[in-house]
Design an enzyme around this catalytic site. Structure first.
Site, PDB file in Angstrom:
ATOM      1  N   THR A 148     -11.332 -33.608   9.137  1.00 23.63           N
ATOM      2  CA  THR A 148     -12.059 -33.128  10.506  1.00 23.63           C
ATOM      3  C   THR A 148     -13.035 -32.263  10.245  1.00 23.63           C
ATOM      4  OG1 THR A 148     -10.296 -31.618  10.814  1.00 23.63           O
ATOM      5  CG2 THR A 148      -9.941 -33.721  11.708  1.00 23.63           C
ATOM      6  N   THR A 186      -3.161 -26.137  10.107  1.00 27.45           N
ATOM      7  CA  THR A 186      -3.620 -27.285  10.723  1.00 27.45           C
ATOM      8  C   THR A 186      -3.859 -28.254   9.411  1.00 27.45           C
ATOM      9  OG1 THR A 186      -4.279 -26.725  12.894  1.00 27.45           O
ATOM     10  CG2 THR A 186      -5.136 -28.736  12.112  1.00 27.45           C
TER      11      THR A 186
END
Length: 393
Positions: A148, A186
């Site tokens: 990401t 994350t």
């Protein structure tokens, strides 16, 4: 006795698995959808987020019976499929119903990362299934498909040669740069091996490895809804528990430090080493408090040897401590003890030079016991704010 040898590339080194990544349209360019699969069902052990709002892929995984085997993992970025309720789980089932028309599926698994609160765009994913080469072994493509805000792909591989000259391989891919906190991160991490490891050992060794690696790092103190670490075994080669444990600990530690190095806007990697605590648990509490503290992180960014922020954070963490016993060093430079409560110009300059390095250690001896623990973190910069201010764009 055994030897561990670092290998080039990643998952390609492990026998029994296929993997690839494609662009499904979630990203403007680059891969955003990938898979890991095998012809024969593989064993799987998994550790997930401690966040109470676990994402739909985790809920879907937990529907399977204990110690189940799978032959397919579907991965996507840009959409977390989190906070989507039962629709999020049923969307996964619908995707696999369509994928099952193209390839045999046994207890398929899905992992997602990205923006929270939006259902998956199933039409895009289903259309992209036609792009998959199910016989590909391209670690680069699947490693980039889960990225990401990462600035580089994260993959590692080791070959382990046992005393009898038999070998097995272990390799991993990982993503993560923000919302990294000592309760996983994350992150999505997939570690594959061809070692014939018993399920009980997979569960035991993965828990131990994660506790010593991913659960010691922090970028910003936030814990994601999608955190996942999986260990997969094709079971086609030899196995030795001691050798495997060593290799697994190495690969998880190195991947976890890659997360810190790639922390959003990060410039520095810092080891917070706490010793002399009442016990190991109190050392862990203090070290993690330091790695999470915004005041400590901003001082690191500013290269300011303000030991007061270190001491204050330790005191606020609730652990047993005593200002007359506390000793703080930046690498080997003493910045505080009971005899040196004010930085001299010379020692401040020395500490500042330490903080100018890309990586360094802040050690804190509490002087009250034998407990010790090291946590890892990074600075908090202007760029972190910029990146997260427009994350959805």
């Amino acid at each position: 006795m055994f030897d561990i040898i670092s290998l080039k590339e990643g998952l390609e080194n492990v026998q029994g698995f296929f993997f690839d990544g494609v662009n499904s349209g979630f990203k403007k360019e680059g891969n955003d959808l990938g898979f890991i699969r095998s012809d024969e069902p593989f064993s799987v052990s998994a550790i997930f987020t401690s966040n109470k709002f676990a994402a739909a892929p985790i809920k879907h995984f937990r529907k399977y019976p204990k110690n189940f085997k799978s032959n397919f993992i579907l991965l996507n970025s840009k959409n977390a499929n989190a906070m989507t309720g039962e629709n999020g789980v049923s969307d996964i089932d619908e995707l696999f119903a369509n994928l099952g028309k193209k390839i045999n599926l046994i207890n398929p698994i899905m992992s997602s990362t990205g923006v929270i609160g939006y259902r998956l765009k199933k039409d895009k994913i289903i259309a992209a299934f036609d792009k998959f080469d199910f016989n590909a072994r391209n670690s680069h493509n699947v490693a980039t498909a889960i990225m990401t805000t990462d600035t580089f792909k994260k993959e590692l591989a080791f070959s382990v040669e046992l005393e009898n000259k038999e070998k097995f391989c272990i390799a991993g891919i990982c993503k993560g740069a923000g919302m990294i906190n000592p309760a996983l991160a994350t992150m999505l991490c997939y570690i594959a091996t061809d070692a014939k490891i018993p399920q009980s050992d997979m569960d035991e060794l993965l828990r131990s490895a994660v506790e010593q690696s991913f659960n010691t790092v922090s970028v910003d103190g936030d814990t994601s809804t999608n955190d996942t670490v999986m260990l997969l075994s094709s079971g086609v080669k030899s196995y030795d528990k001691t050798a495997f444990k060593t290799a697994l600990n190495m690969i998880t530690k190195e991947l976890s430090l890659m997360l810190v190095k790639d922390g959003e806007g990060a410039n520095k990697v810092v080891c917070f080493e706490v010793s002399g605590a009442k016990d190991d648990n109190e050392a862990r509490i203090a070290a993690k408090a330091l790695s999470n503290s915004p005041l400590v992180k901003t001082a690191i960014f500013g290269e300011d040897p303000n030991w007061g922020r270190i001491a204050s954070t330790i005191g606020a963490s609730g652990v047993e401590c005593d200002e007359l016993k506390l000793v703080i060093k930046y690498d080997d430079v003493l910045v505080y003890d009971k005899f040196n409560t004010e930085l001299t110009a010379e020692r401040e300059e020395q500490a500042h030079k330490v903080m100018q390095k890309d990586s360094f250690k802040i050690s804190c001896d509490l002087g009250v016991g034998q407990g010790k623990f090291s946590a890892y973190g990074c600075d908090l910069s202007y760029d972190y704010v910029k990146i997260n201010a427009d994350y959805r764009s």
